[in-house]
Scaffold this motif. Sequence first.
Motif, PDB file in Angstrom:
ATOM      1  N   MET A 260       0.848  -1.187   0.000  1.00  0.00           N
ATOM      2  CA  MET A 260       0.000   0.000   0.000  1.00  0.00           C
ATOM      3  C   MET A 260       0.887   1.241   0.000  1.00  0.00           C
ATOM      4  SD  MET A 260      -3.190   0.342   2.601  1.00  0.00           S
ATOM      5  CE  MET A 260      -4.451   1.600   2.494  1.00  0.00           C
ATOM      6  N   LEU A 261       0.513   2.248  -0.770  1.00  0.00           N
ATOM      7  CA  LEU A 261       1.327   3.457  -0.906  1.00  0.00           C
ATOM      8  C   LEU A 261       1.295   4.295   0.364  1.00  0.00           C
ATOM      9  CD1 LEU A 261       1.695   5.825  -3.888  1.00  0.00           C
ATOM     10  CD2 LEU A 261       0.833   6.787  -1.747  1.00  0.00           C
ATOM     11  N   ALA A 262       2.476   4.802   0.747  1.00  0.00           N
ATOM     12  CA  ALA A 262       2.621   5.736   1.857  1.00  0.00           C
ATOM     13  C   ALA A 262       3.503   6.892   1.409  1.00  0.00           C
ATOM     14  CB  ALA A 262       3.239   5.043   3.072  1.00  0.00           C
ATOM     15  N   TYR A 281       4.774  14.290  -4.098  1.00  0.00           N
ATOM     16  CA  TYR A 281       5.228  13.556  -2.918  1.00  0.00           C
ATOM     17  C   TYR A 281       6.148  12.413  -3.334  1.00  0.00           C
ATOM     18  CZ  TYR A 281       1.179  15.897  -0.840  1.00  0.00           C
ATOM     19  OH  TYR A 281       0.279  16.839  -0.417  1.00  0.00           O
ATOM     20  N   ARG A 282       7.212  12.222  -2.546  1.00  0.00           N
ATOM     21  CA  ARG A 282       7.996  10.996  -2.648  1.00  0.00           C
ATOM     22  C   ARG A 282       7.251   9.917  -1.860  1.00  0.00           C
ATOM     23  NH1 ARG A 282      13.238  11.448  -4.418  1.00  0.00           N
ATOM     24  NH2 ARG A 282      14.036  13.560  -4.683  1.00  0.00           N
ATOM     25  N   VAL A 283       7.221   8.708  -2.401  1.00  0.00           N
ATOM     26  CA  VAL A 283       6.431   7.690  -1.742  1.00  0.00           C
ATOM     27  C   VAL A 283       7.271   6.462  -1.418  1.00  0.00           C
ATOM     28  CG1 VAL A 283       4.436   8.485  -3.078  1.00  0.00           C
ATOM     29  CG2 VAL A 283       5.634   6.405  -3.787  1.00  0.00           C
ATOM     30  N   THR A 284       6.726   5.643  -0.558  1.00  0.00           N
ATOM     31  CA  THR A 284       7.267   4.328  -0.252  1.00  0.00           C
ATOM     32  C   THR A 284       6.092   3.368  -0.201  1.00  0.00           C
ATOM     33  OG1 THR A 284       8.687   3.094   1.259  1.00  0.00           O
ATOM     34  CG2 THR A 284       7.143   4.655   2.252  1.00  0.00           C
ATOM     35  N   SER A 366       8.797   4.758 -12.247  1.00  0.00           N
ATOM     36  CA  SER A 366      10.260   4.671 -12.204  1.00  0.00           C
ATOM     37  C   SER A 366      10.861   5.525 -11.097  1.00  0.00           C
ATOM     38  CB  SER A 366      10.856   5.062 -13.558  1.00  0.00           C
ATOM     39  OG  SER A 366      10.540   6.405 -13.873  1.00  0.00           O
ATOM     40  N   SER A 367      10.318   6.717 -10.869  1.00  0.00           N
ATOM     41  CA  SER A 367      10.868   7.618  -9.847  1.00  0.00           C
ATOM     42  C   SER A 367      10.156   7.492  -8.507  1.00  0.00           C
ATOM     43  CB  SER A 367      10.764   9.069 -10.327  1.00  0.00           C
ATOM     44  OG  SER A 367       9.404   9.465 -10.397  1.00  0.00           O
ATOM     45  N   GLU A 368       9.043   6.753  -8.488  1.00  0.00           N
ATOM     46  CA  GLU A 368       8.227   6.605  -7.289  1.00  0.00           C
ATOM     47  C   GLU A 368       7.821   7.964  -6.723  1.00  0.00           C
ATOM     48  OE1 GLU A 368      10.152   3.735  -4.620  1.00  0.00           O
ATOM     49  OE2 GLU A 368       8.928   2.216  -5.610  1.00  0.00           O
ATOM     50  N   ARG A 369       7.296   8.794  -7.602  1.00  0.00           N
ATOM     51  CA  ARG A 369       6.763  10.095  -7.202  1.00  0.00           C
ATOM     52  C   ARG A 369       5.278  10.153  -7.545  1.00  0.00           C
ATOM     53  NH1 ARG A 369      10.461  14.472  -6.238  1.00  0.00           N
ATOM     54  NH2 ARG A 369      12.618  13.828  -6.521  1.00  0.00           N
ATOM     55  N   LEU A 370       4.538  10.739  -6.639  1.00  0.00           N
ATOM     56  CA  LEU A 370       3.104  10.930  -6.804  1.00  0.00           C
ATOM     57  C   LEU A 370       2.830  12.420  -6.942  1.00  0.00           C
ATOM     58  CD1 LEU A 370       0.182   9.681  -6.601  1.00  0.00           C
ATOM     59  CD2 LEU A 370       0.308  10.247  -4.156  1.00  0.00           C
TER      60      LEU A 370
END
Length: 469
Positions: A260-262, A281-284, A366-370
């Motif tokens: 799940m995205l955080a 936002y940067r996400v994990t 690829s960058s894991e940015r939202l």
Amino acid sequence: MDRRRFITNVAAGIAGPFAGVACAGVQGGAKPSPSGYGPLRPVRDLRDGKVRLHLPDGFQYRSFSAAGEKFTDGSLVPGRHDGMAAFSGPDGTAILVRNHEVNGPVGAFGDKDKAYDPMAGGGTSTLRVTRYGEVLKSAPSLNGTMMNCSGGPMVWRAWVSCEETVNGPDVADDFSGGDNSKLTRKHGYIFEVPVNRAATGRPIRSAGRFAHESAAFDPSTGALYLTEDNFGFPSGFYRYLPTKHPVQAGRLLDGGRLQMLAVKGAKRKDLSVGQQPAATYRVTWVDIDDPDPKFTGRPANDVVVQAVGRQGREEGAAIFSRLEGAVFHQGVVYFVSTQGGATAPGDTPPSGFGKGRGQVWAYETSSERLRLAYESPRSSALDLPDNVTASKHGTLVLCEDGDGDNYLRGLTRSGEIFDFCRLQPIDGDPGAEFAGSTFGPGGHTLYVNIQAKQGTSIAIWGPWERGLF
């Protein structure tokens, strides 16, 4: 867009292929739209002469495969037409795989001996049609599932269909009042429906049991992104990592990992509320330890529908409002938060969780940015968007599920939003809406569903070159 250019644009506050869209949406209204197709006018259905749609000059349409009619195999077409995808067929035809969002223990359509749950009335149908909406072949392709809302097309020529419910014999009855004790199987899963062979009817249990809505596949990583539509509660954005890349396996395998995205550095970040223009936002990702929990004593439906999402939020997952449509396009998953955003002055807040008129989010894998791609400034600009697809130019087609007139609206890369089609109001059916928009092979035809008491599918064609679809 390559990774370096994306990051450069983020630093400049532009962020990604939808540069400028968020500014247009949040700061007082959409840009003027030269990319539209002109004023809408009532157009008669070529099938029977009735006016069902208002379209720009030069566009035509034909409805087909309405609820209550017969498939070419002789069985009856169920109602509640919803998510849909088009695949290339022989001789320039399109193969459509279409969801039916039927709830309750009403009995399966089609051959009950092949049903996942013979008491459940949802599922999918598969049709081969011309680019002018003429049906050549049609039949059920998955039956005995429930509330098949949307899903997504897979590059190995399959459709993933999503159940937007957690009903089952182990759960108390839901809002509809149906008797869950009559069901024979648990629901709330995703199912793969191959285009050219029969569906197995086996759920992908490791992808979670929750109110699934849509699925979007990233072929570069093999990840399947999933949205959740919890009407009265927070929703989450998920990804399922199968045990083997589905393109190599030729199908979607069970036994993988659900996450799940955080938002990095902000546990349980509430993204359902109004956002700043181009908010990024940067996400994990946090793991869901028990994606298919077991229940005893038939707990309340409201408890079960939150069981998977609550695990993620306890680990810090972000909060969204009613995530519905999703589509993967050129490295980005675009997904819709139907009631996300701030309540505009003069607008009545919708019921349920979330008080805005809709957001469109863009997640670059690829960058894991939202990034917020668009937030509706008022209901007249965009009112409760639902299903979404992308044209060859990257313009999004948004299906509305609003309180008044419902539209198909276009959202271009440069931030222009425009009206393309309006649904003619249906007497006695104020809840009628658009769903399942999808472009056919070559982009000649936009197929779309009208979800109504007497739902139908529609083929639309015309001078697409005049605008940005």
